[in-house]
Design a protein around this motif. Structure first.
Motif, PDB file in Angstrom:
ATOM      1  N   VAL A  68       0.842  -1.212   0.000  1.00 22.23           N
ATOM      2  CA  VAL A  68       0.000   0.000   0.000  1.00 22.23           C
ATOM      3  C   VAL A  68       0.872   1.255   0.000  1.00 22.23           C
ATOM      4  CG1 VAL A  68      -2.090  -1.065   0.918  1.00 22.23           C
ATOM      5  CG2 VAL A  68      -0.335  -0.238   2.503  1.00 22.23           C
ATOM      6  N   PHE A  70       1.517   3.868   1.901  1.00 25.31           N
ATOM      7  CA  PHE A  70       2.450   4.308   2.940  1.00 25.31           C
ATOM      8  C   PHE A  70       3.742   3.482   2.906  1.00 25.31           C
ATOM      9  CE2 PHE A  70       0.266   1.021   5.509  1.00 25.31           C
ATOM     10  CZ  PHE A  70       1.344   0.394   6.121  1.00 25.31           C
ATOM     11  N   GLY A  92      -4.525   2.691  -0.438  1.00 21.87           N
ATOM     12  CA  GLY A  92      -4.284   3.467   0.792  1.00 21.87           C
ATOM     13  C   GLY A  92      -4.373   2.583   2.016  1.00 21.87           C
ATOM     14  N   ASN A 121       2.029   2.846   9.567  1.00 21.77           N
ATOM     15  CA  ASN A 121       0.821   2.949   8.734  1.00 21.77           C
ATOM     16  C   ASN A 121       0.232   4.362   8.832  1.00 21.77           C
ATOM     17  OD1 ASN A 121       1.395   0.208   9.339  1.00 21.77           O
ATOM     18  ND2 ASN A 121      -0.674  -0.403   8.781  1.00 21.77           N
ATOM     19  N   CYS A 179      -7.573  -0.308  11.943  1.00 15.03           N
ATOM     20  CA  CYS A 179      -7.491  -0.995  10.652  1.00 15.03           C
ATOM     21  C   CYS A 179      -8.861  -1.619  10.411  1.00 15.03           C
ATOM     22  CB  CYS A 179      -6.414  -2.069  10.706  1.00 15.03           C
ATOM     23  SG  CYS A 179      -6.612  -3.302   9.408  1.00 15.03           S
ATOM     24  N   ILE A 180      -9.491  -1.265   9.289  1.00 21.99           N
ATOM     25  CA  ILE A 180     -10.855  -1.789   9.045  1.00 21.99           C
ATOM     26  C   ILE A 180     -10.865  -3.307   8.878  1.00 21.99           C
ATOM     27  CG2 ILE A 180     -11.981   0.277   8.102  1.00 21.99           C
ATOM     28  CD1 ILE A 180     -11.293  -0.923   5.273  1.00 21.99           C
ATOM     29  N   VAL A 181      -9.729  -3.869   8.519  1.00 22.84           N
ATOM     30  CA  VAL A 181      -9.668  -5.319   8.290  1.00 22.84           C
ATOM     31  C   VAL A 181      -9.581  -6.052   9.642  1.00 22.84           C
ATOM     32  CG1 VAL A 181      -8.339  -7.161   7.198  1.00 22.84           C
ATOM     33  CG2 VAL A 181      -8.498  -4.909   6.102  1.00 22.84           C
ATOM     34  N   HIS A 182      -8.610  -5.691  10.458  1.00 19.92           N
ATOM     35  CA  HIS A 182      -8.437  -6.386  11.742  1.00 19.92           C
ATOM     36  C   HIS A 182      -9.567  -6.074  12.718  1.00 19.92           C
ATOM     37  CE1 HIS A 182      -4.447  -6.827   9.932  1.00 19.92           C
ATOM     38  NE2 HIS A 182      -4.388  -7.939  10.647  1.00 19.92           N
ATOM     39  N   GLU A 207      -3.084  -5.434  15.490  1.00 18.23           N
ATOM     40  CA  GLU A 207      -4.091  -4.478  15.020  1.00 18.23           C
ATOM     41  C   GLU A 207      -5.503  -4.968  15.341  1.00 18.23           C
ATOM     42  OE1 GLU A 207      -3.488  -3.791  10.840  1.00 18.23           O
ATOM     43  OE2 GLU A 207      -1.482  -2.993  11.128  1.00 18.23           O
ATOM     44  N   CYS A 273      -7.990  -7.199   2.900  1.00 10.97           N
ATOM     45  CA  CYS A 273      -7.726  -5.763   2.789  1.00 10.97           C
ATOM     46  C   CYS A 273      -8.108  -5.271   1.391  1.00 10.97           C
ATOM     47  CB  CYS A 273      -6.257  -5.477   3.063  1.00 10.97           C
ATOM     48  SG  CYS A 273      -5.888  -3.719   2.883  1.00 10.97           S
ATOM     49  N   TYR A 275      -7.579  -2.435   0.108  1.00  9.15           N
ATOM     50  CA  TYR A 275      -6.533  -1.577  -0.487  1.00  9.15           C
ATOM     51  C   TYR A 275      -5.444  -2.450  -1.121  1.00  9.15           C
ATOM     52  CZ  TYR A 275      -8.779   1.640   2.779  1.00  9.15           C
ATOM     53  OH  TYR A 275      -9.695   2.379   3.471  1.00  9.15           O
ATOM     54  N   MET A 276      -5.005  -3.461  -0.388  1.00 14.50           N
ATOM     55  CA  MET A 276      -3.983  -4.376  -0.912  1.00 14.50           C
ATOM     56  C   MET A 276      -4.478  -5.056  -2.191  1.00 14.50           C
ATOM     57  SD  MET A 276      -1.168  -4.846   1.069  1.00 14.50           S
ATOM     58  CE  MET A 276      -0.593  -4.247   2.655  1.00 14.50           C
TER      59      MET A 276
HETATM   60 FE1  SF4 Z   1      -4.191  -0.668   6.346  1.00 14.20          FE
HETATM   61 FE2  SF4 Z   1      -5.064  -2.806   4.940  1.00 14.20          FE
HETATM   62 FE3  SF4 Z   1      -2.926  -3.030   6.574  1.00 14.20          FE
HETATM   63 FE4  SF4 Z   1      -5.388  -2.683   7.569  1.00 14.20          FE
HETATM   64  S1  SF4 Z   1      -4.642  -4.439   6.411  1.00 14.20           S
HETATM   65  S2  SF4 Z   1      -3.517  -1.662   8.253  1.00 14.20           S
HETATM   66  S3  SF4 Z   1      -6.326  -1.302   6.052  1.00 14.20           S
HETATM   67  S4  SF4 Z   1      -3.094  -1.762   4.734  1.00 14.20           S
END
Ligand code: SF4
Ligand code: 13P
Length: 333
Positions: A68, A70, A92, A121, A179-182, A207, A273, A275-276
């Motif tokens: 991503v 960053f 992102g 991040n 983190c929206i995923v974790h 996270e 994720c 974004y990934m």
């Molecule tokens: Fe950011 Fe995706 Fe990593 Fe979560 S999993 S911290 S949203 S890059």
């Protein structure tokens, strides 16, 4: 001559990426959350800390960063003379989005006696406002080197910050990002899996919120989770991080079973994720062909952001990333 991307498929696409990589003297770095086909062609797959180290040390002219934004920005800051490309500039991170630089600057100004220990991040501008950057594999060892009476602001991940605060007993002011995923991992689904596989240990990323981390035998970075999964004597492991890392686990330990903990009600893709997922082989091909999209940052921001990043690399040392094996010392939320 480069071929139009729509005419390339399968082995041809891989061969073209390889040809362009050589022509450009490029290195392909990938995070564990990338799609398997990207991980398989990368020169190096790693966690945020190891990817930063690779970016700082490479002698390639071009860094093709499959991760991503960053992370690609970090590579550019640490190797400013290199061309750094990211297959999709929209890749992102919700943690970066949660922490606008002007609000972070105001928060810092309101707490002038605090230092800012900041999770990697975040944007380059937030790094430029920070004292030391940390990753999930280096935060603990870096925290140990900061005097106990030094007040600390930790951002932008409140779960990683909260985990560290509970574990070390340090009082830290936490930025409220997640983190929206974790954040999406479901305790109910995890408990169902634990009932189904009572002997399977749980490995979780810090996270994750406390109601997930508190069930884990190992809490650590992606690299620490991967190492734990491979060396664990158990033949089944429950994995509470982005499930694309399971690709590396299956390659390293094909006889074991790795089960990704679901998010939401168990029927969504919210443990992946988004974004990934934006990076694809086709976009990587185009980025190597055109050297676009490329990371551009102001020299002033890069110079300021490099200071806390280089502090991290120095303070992290060479042997971090084991994670915390055993029950997390702290429970509750
Ligand atoms: Fe950011 Fe995706 Fe990593 Fe979560 S999993 S911290 S949203 S890059
Ligand atoms: P690490 O690979 O450093 O554990 O980071 C995880 C992550 O969320 C990256 O976005």
């Amino acid at each position: 001559m480069t071929a139009p991307v729509h005419s390339l498929k399968g082995a041809d696409l891989l061969a073209e990426i390889d040809r362009l990589k050589r022509e450009r003297n490029a290195v392909i770095l990938a995070h564990y959350y990338q799609k398997p086909e990207i991980q398989d062609l990368a020169d190096f797959v790693g966690d945020s800390l190891d990817l930063s180290r690779k970016a700082a040390a490479t002698d390639a002219d071009v860094i093709a960063f499959c991760g991503v934004r960053f992370m690609a920005e970090t590579a550019k800051i640490l190797s400013p003379e290199k061309t750094v490309i990211l297959p999709d500039m929209d890749a992102g991170c919700s943690l970066e989005d949660s922490c606008p630089p002007d609000q972070f600057a105001a928060f810092r100004a309101a707490h002038p006696d605090h230092i800012a220990l900041t999770y990697i991040n975040c944007s380059a501008a937030v790094k430029a406002l920070s004292d030391v950057i940390v990753t999930s594999s280096s935060a603990d060892i870096i925290l140990q080197q900061i005097p106990k009476d030094q007040p600390i602001i930790f951002g932008p991940d409140r779960h990683l910050g909260g985990y560290l605060a509970r574990k070390t007993g340090r009082d830290m002011l936490l930025w409220p990002g997640v983190c929206i995923v974790h954040q999406a991992f479901s305790e109910t689904e995890l408990l169902k899996l634990k009932a189904q596989y009572p002997d399977a240990p749980v490995a979780a990323h810090p996270e994750c919120p406390p109601h997930i981390v508190d069930h884990a035998e190992l809490v650590g970075s992606t690299k620490a989770i991967l190492d734990f999964a491979i060396r664990s004597p158990s033949d089944t492991i429950l994995v509470a991080t982005e499930p694309h890392i399971i690709h590396q686990m299956e390659k390293a330990a094909p006889d074991k079973t790795f089960i990704g903990v679901p998010g939401g009600d168990g029927n969504c893709n919210c443990n992946m994720c988004p974004y990934m997922a934006l990076n694809t082989l086709e976009k990587l091909y185009v980025a190597l062909r055109d050297l676009e999209p490329r990371i551009e940052l102001s020299p002033e921001i890069m110079d300021r952001a490099r200071v806390p990043l280089e502090r991290m690399l120095g303070m992290a040392g060479r042997t971090v990333g084991q994670g915390d094996v055993g029950r997390p010392v702290i429970g509750g939320s």
